[in-house]
Design a protein around this motif. Structure first.
Motif, PDB file in Angstrom:
ATOM      1  N   VAL A  94      -8.303  13.681   4.796  1.00 58.08           N
ATOM      2  CA  VAL A  94      -8.985  13.630   3.489  1.00 58.08           C
ATOM      3  C   VAL A  94      -7.962  13.634   2.348  1.00 58.08           C
ATOM      4  CG1 VAL A  94     -10.377  15.045   1.899  1.00 58.08           C
ATOM      5  CG2 VAL A  94     -11.241  14.524   4.165  1.00 58.08           C
ATOM      6  N   ASN A  95      -6.964  14.503   2.448  1.00 52.33           N
ATOM      7  CA  ASN A  95      -5.996  14.583   1.347  1.00 52.33           C
ATOM      8  C   ASN A  95      -5.068  13.374   1.300  1.00 52.33           C
ATOM      9  OD1 ASN A  95      -6.799  16.967   0.007  1.00 52.33           O
ATOM     10  ND2 ASN A  95      -6.024  18.147   1.726  1.00 52.33           N
ATOM     11  N   PHE A  96      -4.667  12.874   2.467  1.00 53.93           N
ATOM     12  CA  PHE A  96      -3.844  11.653   2.474  1.00 53.93           C
ATOM     13  C   PHE A  96      -4.652  10.467   1.958  1.00 53.93           C
ATOM     14  CE2 PHE A  96      -0.656  13.847   4.989  1.00 53.93           C
ATOM     15  CZ  PHE A  96       0.494  13.274   4.504  1.00 53.93           C
ATOM     16  N   ASN A  97      -5.907  10.408   2.383  1.00 51.91           N
ATOM     17  CA  ASN A  97      -6.795   9.337   1.927  1.00 51.91           C
ATOM     18  C   ASN A  97      -6.959   9.394   0.414  1.00 51.91           C
ATOM     19  OD1 ASN A  97      -8.681   7.184   2.386  1.00 51.91           O
ATOM     20  ND2 ASN A  97     -10.330   8.646   2.024  1.00 51.91           N
ATOM     21  N   SER A  98      -7.077  10.612  -0.107  1.00 50.78           N
ATOM     22  CA  SER A  98      -7.207  10.797  -1.547  1.00 50.78           C
ATOM     23  C   SER A  98      -5.960  10.265  -2.255  1.00 50.78           C
ATOM     24  CB  SER A  98      -7.390  12.290  -1.845  1.00 50.78           C
ATOM     25  OG  SER A  98      -7.624  12.499  -3.190  1.00 50.78           O
ATOM     26  N   PHE A  99      -4.803  10.552  -1.669  1.00 44.27           N
ATOM     27  CA  PHE A  99      -3.531  10.075  -2.236  1.00 44.27           C
ATOM     28  C   PHE A  99      -3.505   8.544  -2.266  1.00 44.27           C
ATOM     29  CE2 PHE A  99       0.857   8.700  -1.717  1.00 44.27           C
ATOM     30  CZ  PHE A  99       1.490   9.395  -2.738  1.00 44.27           C
ATOM     31  N   PHE A 100      -3.867   7.936  -1.150  1.00 44.82           N
ATOM     32  CA  PHE A 100      -3.805   6.464  -1.078  1.00 44.82           C
ATOM     33  C   PHE A 100      -4.884   5.806  -1.952  1.00 44.82           C
ATOM     34  CE2 PHE A 100      -1.609   7.454   3.008  1.00 44.82           C
ATOM     35  CZ  PHE A 100      -0.387   6.930   2.630  1.00 44.82           C
ATOM     36  N   LEU A 101      -6.065   6.454  -2.010  1.00 43.51           N
ATOM     37  CA  LEU A 101      -7.138   5.905  -2.858  1.00 43.51           C
ATOM     38  C   LEU A 101      -6.693   5.799  -4.317  1.00 43.51           C
ATOM     39  CD1 LEU A 101     -10.407   7.712  -1.618  1.00 43.51           C
ATOM     40  CD2 LEU A 101     -10.017   5.252  -1.671  1.00 43.51           C
ATOM     41  N   ALA A 102      -5.865   6.781  -4.733  1.00 41.08           N
ATOM     42  CA  ALA A 102      -5.400   6.787  -6.126  1.00 41.08           C
ATOM     43  C   ALA A 102      -4.582   5.533  -6.454  1.00 41.08           C
ATOM     44  CB  ALA A 102      -4.568   8.038  -6.385  1.00 41.08           C
ATOM     45  N   PHE A 103      -3.974   4.946  -5.439  1.00 45.32           N
ATOM     46  CA  PHE A 103      -3.134   3.764  -5.668  1.00 45.32           C
ATOM     47  C   PHE A 103      -3.827   2.462  -5.263  1.00 45.32           C
ATOM     48  CE2 PHE A 103      -0.212   7.324  -5.286  1.00 45.32           C
ATOM     49  CZ  PHE A 103       0.614   7.120  -6.375  1.00 45.32           C
ATOM     50  N   ARG A 104      -5.102   2.562  -4.873  1.00 45.90           N
ATOM     51  CA  ARG A 104      -5.799   1.352  -4.427  1.00 45.90           C
ATOM     52  C   ARG A 104      -6.723   0.813  -5.509  1.00 45.90           C
ATOM     53  NH1 ARG A 104      -7.935   2.866   1.493  1.00 45.90           N
ATOM     54  NH2 ARG A 104      -5.918   3.030   2.507  1.00 45.90           N
ATOM     55  N   GLU A 105      -6.669  -0.494  -5.661  1.00 42.04           N
ATOM     56  CA  GLU A 105      -7.574  -1.140  -6.622  1.00 42.04           C
ATOM     57  C   GLU A 105      -8.512  -2.041  -5.825  1.00 42.04           C
ATOM     58  OE1 GLU A 105      -5.518  -3.485  -9.513  1.00 42.04           O
ATOM     59  OE2 GLU A 105      -7.397  -4.239 -10.347  1.00 42.04           O
ATOM     60  N   TYR A 106      -9.797  -1.741  -5.878  1.00 37.60           N
ATOM     61  CA  TYR A 106     -10.774  -2.517  -5.106  1.00 37.60           C
ATOM     62  C   TYR A 106     -11.357  -3.634  -5.962  1.00 37.60           C
ATOM     63  CZ  TYR A 106     -10.811   0.809  -1.256  1.00 37.60           C
ATOM     64  OH  TYR A 106     -10.463   1.568  -0.175  1.00 37.60           O
ATOM     65  N   THR A 107     -11.521  -4.789  -5.362  1.00 36.15           N
ATOM     66  CA  THR A 107     -12.205  -5.884  -6.073  1.00 36.15           C
ATOM     67  C   THR A 107     -13.244  -6.506  -5.153  1.00 36.15           C
ATOM     68  OG1 THR A 107     -10.240  -7.143  -5.505  1.00 36.15           O
ATOM     69  CG2 THR A 107     -10.559  -6.658  -7.847  1.00 36.15           C
ATOM     70  N   LEU A 108     -14.349  -6.859  -5.754  1.00 34.12           N
ATOM     71  CA  LEU A 108     -15.425  -7.482  -4.985  1.00 34.12           C
ATOM     72  C   LEU A 108     -15.440  -8.967  -5.309  1.00 34.12           C
ATOM     73  CD1 LEU A 108     -17.872  -6.682  -3.128  1.00 34.12           C
ATOM     74  CD2 LEU A 108     -19.241  -6.718  -5.208  1.00 34.12           C
ATOM     75  N   SER A 109     -15.131  -9.788  -4.292  1.00 30.66           N
ATOM     76  CA  SER A 109     -15.191 -11.236  -4.540  1.00 30.66           C
ATOM     77  C   SER A 109     -15.912 -11.902  -3.367  1.00 30.66           C
ATOM     78  CB  SER A 109     -13.781 -11.806  -4.693  1.00 30.66           C
ATOM     79  OG  SER A 109     -13.004 -11.482  -3.577  1.00 30.66           O
ATOM     80  N   ASP A 110     -16.873 -12.752  -3.710  1.00 31.07           N
ATOM     81  CA  ASP A 110     -17.705 -13.454  -2.730  1.00 31.07           C
ATOM     82  C   ASP A 110     -18.352 -12.492  -1.732  1.00 31.07           C
ATOM     83  OD1 ASP A 110     -16.829 -15.729  -3.977  1.00 31.07           O
ATOM     84  OD2 ASP A 110     -15.124 -15.996  -2.608  1.00 31.07           O
ATOM     85  N   GLY A 111     -18.782 -11.365  -2.220  1.00 30.67           N
ATOM     86  CA  GLY A 111     -19.474 -10.405  -1.357  1.00 30.67           C
ATOM     87  C   GLY A 111     -18.553  -9.617  -0.440  1.00 30.67           C
ATOM     88  N   THR A 112     -17.250  -9.846  -0.543  1.00 31.43           N
ATOM     89  CA  THR A 112     -16.313  -9.101   0.308  1.00 31.43           C
ATOM     90  C   THR A 112     -15.470  -8.166  -0.567  1.00 31.43           C
ATOM     91  OG1 THR A 112     -16.038 -11.259   1.311  1.00 31.43           O
ATOM     92  CG2 THR A 112     -14.807  -9.436   2.336  1.00 31.43           C
ATOM     93  N   MET A 113     -15.320  -6.955  -0.053  1.00 30.58           N
ATOM     94  CA  MET A 113     -14.513  -5.976  -0.787  1.00 30.58           C
ATOM     95  C   MET A 113     -13.067  -6.074  -0.308  1.00 30.58           C
ATOM     96  SD  MET A 113     -15.116  -3.471  -3.002  1.00 30.58           S
ATOM     97  CE  MET A 113     -16.627  -2.586  -2.751  1.00 30.58           C
ATOM     98  N   THR A 114     -12.167  -6.288  -1.240  1.00 23.83           N
ATOM     99  CA  THR A 114     -10.738  -6.325  -0.886  1.00 23.83           C
ATOM    100  C   THR A 114     -10.007  -5.308  -1.759  1.00 23.83           C
ATOM    101  OG1 THR A 114     -10.386  -8.086  -2.475  1.00 23.83           O
ATOM    102  CG2 THR A 114     -10.655  -8.758  -0.172  1.00 23.83           C
ATOM    103  N   TRP A 115      -8.852  -4.879  -1.273  1.00 23.19           N
ATOM    104  CA  TRP A 115      -8.085  -3.939  -2.101  1.00 23.19           C
ATOM    105  C   TRP A 115      -6.611  -4.259  -2.032  1.00 23.19           C
ATOM    106  CZ3 TRP A 115      -4.512  -1.149   0.612  1.00 23.19           C
ATOM    107  CH2 TRP A 115      -4.748  -0.942   1.978  1.00 23.19           C
ATOM    108  N   GLN A 116      -5.923  -3.798  -3.071  1.00 17.90           N
ATOM    109  CA  GLN A 116      -4.468  -3.927  -3.096  1.00 17.90           C
ATOM    110  C   GLN A 116      -3.894  -2.684  -3.770  1.00 17.90           C
ATOM    111  OE1 GLN A 116      -3.923  -7.461  -5.444  1.00 17.90           O
ATOM    112  NE2 GLN A 116      -4.030  -6.318  -7.358  1.00 17.90           N
ATOM    113  N   TYR A 117      -2.633  -2.387  -3.428  1.00 23.49           N
ATOM    114  CA  TYR A 117      -2.021  -1.220  -4.052  1.00 23.49           C
ATOM    115  C   TYR A 117      -1.607  -1.555  -5.476  1.00 23.49           C
ATOM    116  CZ  TYR A 117      -2.051   1.379   0.284  1.00 23.49           C
ATOM    117  OH  TYR A 117      -2.455   2.054   1.406  1.00 23.49           O
ATOM    118  N   SER A 118      -1.940  -0.663  -6.403  1.00 24.49           N
ATOM    119  CA  SER A 118      -1.525  -0.876  -7.802  1.00 24.49           C
ATOM    120  C   SER A 118      -1.529   0.467  -8.535  1.00 24.49           C
ATOM    121  CB  SER A 118      -2.466  -1.846  -8.502  1.00 24.49           C
ATOM    122  OG  SER A 118      -3.590  -1.165  -9.000  1.00 24.49           O
TER     123      SER A 118
END
Lengths: 297, 313
Positions: free
Chosen positions: B43-67
């Protein structure tokens, strides 16, 4: 001033007398507020609005039946709208509070027993982890916990919440481990010479010796879970507990409840009743054993 | 050696007492350890990584990249008007609540606890009554409190209704009084339990030397409670950005922006996010930044309190 046994309060001074008076007034205020809440919960709304202090002119038990009948949460799942009523919320509360209390206390007690009676490097590591996690404050990991619970299929399920609560981390672990450390190993060794297995040694020899503490922890956990409305609101919004229901009622009151303070007070008392009952039955045990940790929901 | 002897030796390993003991240990520790790995470490590692992830929804698919987008958003909010004014209120309110706990609730709890510890008149009764609010859900207490300040006080004292939802300037004070009223219970249990462990021979010796209750309080009781007070201060610092001042029980998500604490803001935003993972990154970034402030602060205060505290002797 004299105590019951005849011993005088010889050392009481003016400052302590003033503190005693302040404490007395504070307690009277608390009792007064509680009395007002209970008496007004039976009052008629018209009568209450006219004079809130005129609490005894009407005695409407229907307030309670109305709360039980009309306290509800509207939900829309899969485009279908339905209502979750008070009895179902009560059932959810009981399942969640009992389940989460037992799962947490059993895991905590068992882990503490293993660390106390099976002394090795791993047990020391586990005890160290408990202390470190208590010291290091981590903020804002709830969204991540939500994410994990969704991925594991635990989201929106009562048993999911019970599993998530089944952690050995926390102050109660330290209380259990201190208790098990205080029991001589000879008890278990004698039982094992007589042929008892490891499991039986734990369940039949050691567990009964900490049963009072175990029971107290169950009650404390139960009260904490019963009062918690934010956890169920986040992790199981479609399985609302009665505390969540009370919150919903205050935020989205329907016509029957809007502006009807006696109904709100009746709802509050209905929600708080089980914990008050537990406190009345076990207040000596709770006040005696609650030296560490809090239970506010 | 025959095959049979090999097999019987192999069987004996599994029959051995040590093996059974170790097997039992592994069996009983598996669930707690797996639980800790998933619900604490992951949970805590996931929280750390979530902070650096940017999610985008395109064509009904969720993609993410680190930012670093979430951190940029937070820094923008902290430095640009009008958001920075809101953020300023949030931090100011959180510090005010912390100061209130340390400067008002702790001293009063200690004084009340001393009265109960000395078993002065009605001490046991006071202890039971003061504890009652701690076992009732804060929602029920909030309803009763609202009903009292809006109905009983105007009837008794002839003053106007408090109507917290209409007068925001009254809300913060009213919430503090509410917090004060319901927080004594657990604190008094904590302090009286520490006071009960004071060696009575010390108290008796002080009495023989002519010390009254005042001297006993300042020279024996207060130093004995130092470790408990330190723990309370450290816990208050750790919880500074989690404390909601029970505002959610009164106002749900609709509390005036000026009156919000950081804890309230985080909870309400998490509630708003619901199951939408796209919002988690922003909140996790907040969590990461606040933890980066609070963790060193907690350790520093802990160290300072240990340094300046009375010696064990």
């Amino acid at each position: 001033m004299k105590k019951k046994n005849g011993k005088k309060y010889s050392d009481i001074n003016v400052v302590m007398a003033i503190i005693g008076v302040i404490l007395g007034l504070f307690c009277l205020l608390l009792i007064g507020i509680m009395f007002f809440a209970i008496a007004s919960s039976f009052n008629d709304v018209m009568n209450f609005n006219r004079n809130p202090l005129n609490m005894f002119s009407t005695f409407k038990t229907e307030n309670y039946s109305n709360v039980f009948l009309y306290m509800q949460i509207r939900k829309t799942i899969g485009g279908r709208q339905f209502y979750i009523k008070a009895p179902e919320m009560y059932l959810n509360s009981v399942l969640f509070s009992v389940g989460a209390a037992f799962s947490a206390v059993i895991v905590m007690c068992t882990t503490a027993y293993m660390c106390a009676k099976y002394r090795n490097w791993f047990s020391k590591l586990i005890s160290g982890i408990v202390i470190v996690t208590m010291i290091v404050p981590i903020i804002g990991n709830t969204p991540s916990a939500l994410d994990i619970s969704i991925k594991l299929g635990l989201y929106n399920k009562i048993y999911g919440m019970c599993i998530m609560k089944a952690s050995f981390l926390g102050m109660y672990f330290l209380i259990f481990i201190a208790a098990f450390n205080g029991i001589p190993d000879d008890f278990g060794e004698a039982a094992q010479i007589d042929g008892a297995s490891q499991f039986y040694t734990y369940v039949l020899i050691y567990l009964p010796l900490v049963r009072n503490m175990f029971f107290t922890m169950i009650i404390l956990n139960f009260i904490g879970n019963w009062n918690d409305y934010q956890g169920p609101m986040l992790f199981m919004p479609d399985k609302p507990t009665i505390s969540f229901g009370l919150f919903y009622l205050t935020q989205y009151p329907d016509n029957r409840f809007n502006g009807n303070t006696p109904l709100f007070l009746a709802a509050s008392i209905l929600v708080a009743f089980p914990t008050i009952l537990l406190f009345c039955a076990f207040h000596d045990r709770l006040l005696g054993n609650l030296s560490m940790g809090g239970i506010k929901g | 050696m025959t095959d049979e002897t090999h097999i019987s030796k192999f069987k004996n390993i599994f029959k051995g007492r040590k093996f059974k003991r170790n097997a039992f240990y592994v069996l009983m520790m598996t669930f707690p350890v797996v639980h800790f790995i998933i619900f604490y470490i992951v949970v805590n590692f996931n929280s750390f990584f979530l902070a650096f992830r940017e999610y985008t929804l395109s064509d009904g698919t969720m993609t993410w990249q680190y930012s670093l987008k979430h951190f940029q958003t937070i820094f923008y909010e902290l430095t640009h008007s009008p958001q920075n004014i809101t953020m300023g209120y949030m931090f100011r309110n959180s510090f005010l609540v912390f100061a209130f706990e340390i400067l008002i609730i702790v001293p009063l709890s200690i004084i009340f606890s001393f009265y109960i510890y000395k078993k002065l008149p009605f001490a046991k009764l006071f202890k039971v009554i003061i504890f009652i609010p701690s076992i009732i859900t804060v929602l029920a207490l909030a309803i009763v409190y609202n009903a009292t300040v809006n109905n009983v006080l105007p009837s008794v004292f002839g003053c106007e209704k408090f109507l917290l939802e209409l007068y925001p300037d009254r809300v913060f004070g009213a919430l503090m009084v509410f917090t004060l009223m319901i927080s004594f219970g657990v604190n008094i249990i904590m302090y009286t339990s520490t006071m009960s462990s004071i060696d009575q021979s010390l108290v008796e010796a002080a009495k023989i030397d002519g010390a009254g209750l005042g001297k006993e309080f300042f020279n024996i009781t207060l130093p004995a409670c130092y470790s408990t007070i330190s723990v309370f201060i450290v816990v208050s610092i750790a919880g500074m950005f989690v404390n909601q001042l029970h505002a959610h029980a009164f106002f749900g998500s609709g509390l005036e922006v000026k009156l919000r604490t950081v804890g309230y803001f985080l909870f309400v935003e998490t509630l708003k996010a619901g199951t939408s993972i796209t919002q988690y990154g922003y909140l996790s970034a907040w969590g990461l930044l606040l933890s980066a402030i609070v963790i060193p602060l907690t350790f520093t205060v802990r160290w300072v309190l240990k340094k300046i505290g009375p010696s064990e002797d």
